[in-house]
Design an enzyme around this catalytic site. Structure first.
Site, PDB file in Angstrom:
ATOM      1  N   ALA A 170       2.319  -4.873   3.953  1.00  0.00           N
ATOM      2  CA  ALA A 170       2.011  -5.948   2.995  1.00  0.00           C
ATOM      3  C   ALA A 170       1.627  -5.359   1.639  1.00  0.00           C
ATOM      4  O   ALA A 170       2.043  -5.853   0.589  1.00  0.00           O
ATOM      5  CB  ALA A 170       0.872  -6.810   3.542  1.00  0.00           C
ATOM      6  N   TYR A 217      -0.462  -2.213   5.741  1.00  0.00           N
ATOM      7  CA  TYR A 217       0.172  -1.220   4.857  1.00  0.00           C
ATOM      8  C   TYR A 217       1.476  -1.790   4.285  1.00  0.00           C
ATOM      9  O   TYR A 217       1.730  -1.726   3.068  1.00  0.00           O
ATOM     10  CB  TYR A 217       0.437   0.057   5.648  1.00  0.00           C
ATOM     11  CG  TYR A 217       1.208   1.106   4.869  1.00  0.00           C
ATOM     12  CD1 TYR A 217       0.590   1.850   3.868  1.00  0.00           C
ATOM     13  CD2 TYR A 217       2.564   1.346   5.125  1.00  0.00           C
ATOM     14  CE1 TYR A 217       1.302   2.805   3.155  1.00  0.00           C
ATOM     15  CE2 TYR A 217       3.275   2.303   4.412  1.00  0.00           C
ATOM     16  CZ  TYR A 217       2.638   3.030   3.433  1.00  0.00           C
ATOM     17  OH  TYR A 217       3.333   3.964   2.717  1.00  0.00           O
TER      18      TYR A 217
END
Ligand code: NAP
Length: 257
Positions: free
Chosen positions: A159, A157
């Site tokens: 990233a 998430y």
């Protein structure tokens, strides 16, 4: 408040629930035509219906941001109905938890495809219409998680949310020639259906770590988005606004005392 939003058309992905619903309702209150987009058609229609009942202008559109053809159909339908698209709020996102040791490639791809590639597809689909707008606006809903902070279970998430900001910088350069700006709002912990699903412990832990001592409200994000969408914000592009009640400021627990 933002008079320049009256009569504009805003397409809100993930507009049926949570932050997106807050964005839809607040833009409608400024006099904008709101296109509420989500995969669940009934939920999207419930939001649009509520806006119309309150005297606003809104319609629902079923679409999946992870599917370019779906988004192209949605954007075309929105433009057919309202005569164009002036503002895109690329807000749809998911935040499932997965530990790195157990995360599958499929779990990683699902999060990236929705949160990061979903922004690309929503922009690609609406770009032909945004280019015709007087001053096109794109507002991304990113997050503090990824660009600024981390949380166990949310590496994919985080990233995806940092990817949105990396994407935004180059997009700002590419879109400037069309007089389109692109900016991001980075919410902290905002009370939504999605956040509430994380449980009471999570909510209490987060509220305690916020200097303003409360979780955020969807309107807190919606008003930041309204500002970035306004004519008055026309000289701002490629930038982020953190809306987190000060959560990312303290250097230590002592700094919170
Ligand atoms: P939410 O309450 O779970 O709502 C998510 C919305 O996105 C729903 O309308 C959902 O509708 C839609 N959506 C999900 N996947 C989609 C897809 N593939 N295509 C189209 N629509 C899709 O979530 P939220 O808390 O409001 O979060 C909204 C955004 O804010 C996300 O990008 C999230 O990362 C970001 N954010 C939230 C917080 C927070 O504290 N709540 C903090 C930081 C950032 P359907 O399921 O019907 O498609």
């Amino acid at each position: 408040m933002f008079t320049s939003l009256a009569g504009k058309t805003v397409m809100v992905t993930g507009g049926s629930k949570g932050i997106g619903k807050g964005i839809s309702v607040v833009f409608a209150k400024q006099g904008a035509n709101v296109a509420v987009v989500a995969r669940n058609a009934e939920a999207a229609e419930r939001c649009a219906e509520q806006i119309r009942k309150d005297g606003g202008s809104a319609n629902s559109f079923q679409g999946d941001v992870a599917d370019l053809d779906s988004m192209k159909k949605v954007a075309q339908s929105v433009a057919d109905m309202f005569g164009g698209i002036d503002i895109l709020c690329s807000n749809a996102g998911i935040f499932p938890s997965a530990a790195i040791e157990e995360m599958t490639g499929e779990e990683w791809d699902t999060v990236m495809n929705t949160n990061a590639k979903g922004s690309l597809y929503a922009i690609q689909a609406s770009l032909p219409y945004l280019k015709n707008a007087e001053c096109g606006r794109i507002i991304l809903t990113s997050s503090i998680t990824g660009p600024l902070t981390g949380y166990k279970g949310w590496s994919h998430y985080g990233a995806s949310k940092a990817a949105q900001l990396g994407f935004m910088k180059s997009a700002a350069l590419e879109l400037a020639k069309y007089n389109i700006t692109i900016n991001a709002v980075l919410p902290g912990n905002i009370v939504t259906e999605g956040l509430e699903n994380l449980g009471e412990n999570y909510l209490n832990e987060m509220a305690a770590s916020i200097p303003l001592k409360r979780l955020g409200h969807v309107d807190d994000i919606a008003y930041a988005a309204c500002f970035l969408a306004s004519k008055e914000a026309g000289y701002i592009t490629g930038q982020s606004i953190i809306v987190d009640g000060g959560q990312t400021i303290p250097e230590s627990l002592d700094a919170m005392a």
